[in-house]
Design a protein around this motif. Structure first.
Motif, short mmCIF file in Angstrom:
data_model
loop_
_atom_site.label_atom_id
_atom_site.label_comp_id
_atom_site.label_asym_id
_atom_site.label_seq_id
_atom_site.Cartn_x
_atom_site.Cartn_y
_atom_site.Cartn_z
N ALA A 147 2.20 -29.02 -10.65
CA ALA A 147 2.54 -29.03 -9.22
C ALA A 147 3.64 -28.01 -8.92
CB ALA A 147 2.96 -30.42 -8.79
N PHE A 148 4.62 -27.90 -9.82
CA PHE A 148 5.69 -26.92 -9.62
C PHE A 148 5.11 -25.51 -9.54
CE2 PHE A 148 8.51 -23.74 -11.43
CZ PHE A 148 9.60 -23.83 -10.57
N TYR A 149 4.22 -25.17 -10.47
CA TYR A 149 3.65 -23.83 -10.48
C TYR A 149 2.62 -23.62 -9.38
CZ TYR A 149 6.47 -22.75 -14.41
OH TYR A 149 7.56 -22.52 -15.19
N SER A 150 2.00 -24.67 -8.96
CA SER A 150 1.09 -24.58 -7.82
C SER A 150 1.88 -24.18 -6.57
CB SER A 150 0.38 -25.91 -7.61
OG SER A 150 -0.45 -25.84 -6.47
N LYS A 151 3.02 -24.80 -6.40
CA LYS A 151 3.89 -24.46 -5.27
C LYS A 151 4.39 -23.02 -5.41
CE LYS A 151 8.06 -25.96 -2.91
NZ LYS A 151 9.19 -26.89 -2.91
N PHE A 152 4.75 -22.64 -6.63
CA PHE A 152 5.21 -21.28 -6.92
C PHE A 152 4.15 -20.26 -6.49
CE2 PHE A 152 4.92 -17.75 -9.97
CZ PHE A 152 6.14 -17.14 -9.78
N TRP A 153 2.89 -20.48 -6.89
CA TRP A 153 1.84 -19.53 -6.56
C TRP A 153 1.51 -19.56 -5.07
CZ3 TRP A 153 1.12 -15.49 -9.13
CH2 TRP A 153 1.32 -15.48 -10.50
N SER A 154 1.56 -20.72 -4.47
CA SER A 154 1.32 -20.80 -3.02
C SER A 154 2.35 -19.99 -2.25
CB SER A 154 1.35 -22.26 -2.56
OG SER A 154 0.27 -22.96 -3.11
N MET A 155 3.61 -20.13 -2.64
CA MET A 155 4.68 -19.37 -1.97
C MET A 155 4.49 -17.87 -2.19
SD MET A 155 6.52 -21.50 -0.34
CE MET A 155 7.95 -20.52 0.04
N ASN A 156 4.13 -17.47 -3.39
CA ASN A 156 3.94 -16.05 -3.67
C ASN A 156 2.74 -15.50 -2.92
OD1 ASN A 156 6.13 -15.31 -5.32
ND2 ASN A 156 5.20 -16.38 -7.04
N MET A 157 1.69 -16.26 -2.80
CA MET A 157 0.52 -15.81 -2.04
C MET A 157 0.87 -15.69 -0.56
SD MET A 157 -1.64 -15.09 -4.25
CE MET A 157 -3.07 -14.75 -3.28
N LEU A 158 1.67 -16.61 -0.05
CA LEU A 158 2.12 -16.54 1.34
C LEU A 158 2.93 -15.27 1.57
CD1 LEU A 158 2.31 -17.92 4.11
CD2 LEU A 158 4.36 -19.09 3.27
N ARG A 159 3.85 -14.97 0.64
CA ARG A 159 4.64 -13.74 0.75
C ARG A 159 3.76 -12.50 0.68
NH1 ARG A 159 8.74 -15.04 -3.67
NH2 ARG A 159 9.22 -17.12 -2.99
#
Length: 109
Positions: free
Chosen positions: A87-99
């Protein structure tokens, strides 16, 4: 490793495809004896038993004796550690994709 006195790391226990398959089989039913679990693999009882021992050491499998037979069942609670990590890395990738999407949109302007 978490604080619940597990002897083996959950990530180490689930690293092997055979052990992941054992977890899947046990998740589909309440309890299974060793001979039914062994029937699902092209390996002997001893090999399956060794994999079950590793899962037991990680707290993922519980067993109980019924007469001469041992029944195994899944204890999914330790998998929460894996879920939290993913879940931590899912959030990490979601934030990076948003950026990344924001940068692309800015570049298109």
């Amino acid at each position: 490793m978490s604080d619940n006195n597990q002897e083996r790391d959950v990530f180490d226990a689930i690293a092997d495809p055979t052990r992941r398959r054992l977890i899947q089989l046990l998740a589909q039913t309440e309890e299974l004896p060793l001979h039914e679990l062994t029937a699902q693999f092209q390996m002997g009882r001893t090999a399956v038993s060794k994999h079950l021992t590793i899962l037991k050491e990680a707290g993922l499998v519980l067993d109980r004796k019924v007469g001469r037979e041992t029944l195994f069942r899944l204890n999914a609670t330790p998998l929460r550690e894996v879920q939290d990590w993913v879940a931590f890395y899912s959030k990490f990738w979601s934030m990076n994709m948003l950026r990344l999407n924001q940068l692309i949109e800015e570049d298109e302007l």
